[in-house]
Design an enzyme around this catalytic site. Structure first.
Site, PDB file in Angstrom:
ATOM      1  CE  LYS A  79      -0.958   3.432  -6.294  1.00 15.57           C
ATOM      2  NZ  LYS A  79      -2.145   3.342  -5.411  1.00 15.57           N
ATOM      3  CB  SER A 154      -2.478   6.883  -4.045  1.00 17.19           C
ATOM      4  OG  SER A 154      -2.819   5.503  -3.989  1.00 17.19           O
ATOM      5  CB  SER A 178      -5.917   4.528  -3.725  1.00 17.14           C
ATOM      6  OG  SER A 178      -5.658   5.267  -2.557  1.00 17.14           O
TER       7      SER A 178
END
Length: 480
Positions: A79, A154, A178
């Protein structure tokens, strides 16, 4: 079966049996990325040259019969709010569009030490603020199961990279769901361990008292393996304490027996909710599966959970406002071309560099923390967080795990104009684990005729990650 269809365990066994080389596998994943990612938009930056160089070195280690861990040669996506030396760390924001990290996050350091292959950095909601990747400066990430749908957020890029077979496994971060929500949307396993299990050094935190690095994988076994590699105390992160429950190897024999006598709680408030009918049907099936395999499933009253969304957003936005203050365009970050003094530079740079969702949360957080409102909102929310923690700890004295759907609806259309408040409400099931620091995992039910699945969330007491994973192993096997 193609190489990109293999699990982490299959890849590790294949390397040891010389069925294929690390270079072959790495090239196959980059081929997949180049063929698919123009439609999916999972990756922000690729690490191809370095990854292939590392793959050749690892092949030599296998050839020389060096002692290697099960992570050796495994293609991983990261990420893009986690630092990887020499790669951009954008946090999916214009503010950090061209920032290149000069160092590795602790989790990345451990991946490299264990000879994992980092394929690149993947998309997210800007500074991890969102549930769909629609707030990303680099555009929305589409769900590989149906490209008209969001992949979640996210950590939407992390989930899409694994579901799209563009990474074998992925690292994300979880503030209020997330990692688990995008895993549910993309038919994957996603786990947030106990708060403090994994170092956050080198991670751009959204909210420091909630955030934890998590893992998204194809199955529970892959997810558990990477979590074990990353676990540990780190002097550079004062909130990391390690997690002894993850240190021992897991047994993969007769795992369905793990469900026998398992005491499972369902908060009564969840049973009264008006869920999507498909989500409700799959949740009922999950309860039946647990019961048939010897688990004890009961409702449990936790009235304080009715306040969890409001409490979470007051506290998180307060922390966001403080965290975002560091992005002032002086040392790094976007700087406007049009300013006449330093105050104007701050104001215009932040106005240009941040997206609408980030601005909204900064403004809400600043308002909440203002001198005359802090007692009314922030400190009151802290007390309610304490009540929720007390009530959940009381429940875990009598029950091993808590279960619920991961998300109340199926993944929604990209062009769905849900309001921010509607999106915030969707985190109802995932937030409690972050509020109290508990480990929590999302496990996919079998896919329906549209190729989608519903995630079922298991949550356990803090530092009971091993027991949580044992239950997840049993539940996953019972679905086969």
């Amino acid at each position: 079966m193609r190489i990109v269809d293999l699990t982490v365990k299959d890849l590790a066994n294949g390397y040891r049996n010389r069925d294929f080389s690390v270079v072959e596998v790495t090239k196959e994943y980059f081929k997949e990325i180049k063929e698919k990612d123009s439609k999916i938009n999972a990756y922000i930056s690729l690490n191809e040259e370095e990854a292939l160089k590392q793959a050749k070195e690892i092949d030599e280690k296998f050839k020389n019969r060096d002692e290697l861990t099960s992570l050796a040669g495994i293609p991983i996506s990261i990420k893009d709010n986690i630092a990887v030396k020499g790669l951009r760390m954008t946090c999916a924001s214009k503010m950090l569009e061209n920032y290149v990290s000069p160092y590795d996050a602790e989790v990345v350091k451990k991946i490299k030490e264990n000879n994992g292959i980092i394929l690149g950095k993947v998309n997210l909601d800007e500074f991890a603020m969102g549930a769909s990747t629609k707030t990303s400066y680099f555009g929305v990430t589409k769900n590989p199961l149906d490209t008209s749908l969001v992949s979640g957020g996210s950590s939407g890029g992390s989930a899409a990279s694994v579901a799209g077979k563009m990474a074998a496994i992925s690292l994300g971060t979880d503030t209020g769901g997330s990692v688990r929500e995008p895993s549910s949307f993309c038919g994957l396993v996603g786990m947030k361990p106990t708060y403090g299990t994994i170092s956050r050094y080198g991670v751009s935190s959204m909210a420091n008292t909630f955030d934890q690095v998590g893992v998204i994988g194809k199955n529970v076994s892959d997810t558990a393996m990477l979590l074990q590699m990353l676990e540990g105390r780190d002097e550079k992160d004062a909130t990391s304490v390690g997690n002894p429950s993850l240190k021992e190897e897991f047994s993969y024999e007769n795992v369905i027996d793990n469900l026998k006598g398992l005491k499972v709680a369902i908060p009564s408030i969840y049973m009264d909710m008006d869920l999507d009918k498909d989500v409700k049907a799959e949740f009922d099936k999950a309860i039946d599966i647990l019961l048939k395999n010897g688990a004890i499933v009961e409702e449990y009253p936790i009235e304080s959970l009715k306040y969890v969304i409001e409490t979470y957003h007051i506290l998180v936005n307060g922390e966001i406002a403080s965290n975002m203050a560091r992005f002032d365009s002086v040392i790094y970050g976007h700087r406007t071309d049009d300013f006449s003094n330093i105050e104007e530079m701050y104001r215009k740079s932040r106005a240009e560099g941040f997206g609408e969702e980030v601005k909204r949360r900064i403004m809400i957080g600043t308002h909440i923390l203002s001198l005359d409102l802090a007692d009314e909102f922030y400190y009151k929310a802290l007390r309610v967080r304490g009540l929720i923690k007390r009530d959940m700890e009381k429940m875990f004295k009598d029950y091993d795990i808590m279960i619920c759907p991961t998300y109340p609806i199926h993944p929604f259309k990209i062009d769905n104009n849900m309001s921010p408040v509607e999106i915030y409400q969707g985190d109802l099931f995932t937030i409690p684990a972050n509020m109290v620091g508990s480990p929590s995992i999302s496990i996919p039910m079998p896919k329906n005729d549209k190729g989608l699945s519903v995630g079922i969330e298991f949550t356990a007491k803090r530092f009971k990650d091993r027991e949580l994973l044992n239950a997840a192993f049993g539940f996953e096997r019972s679905l086969l």
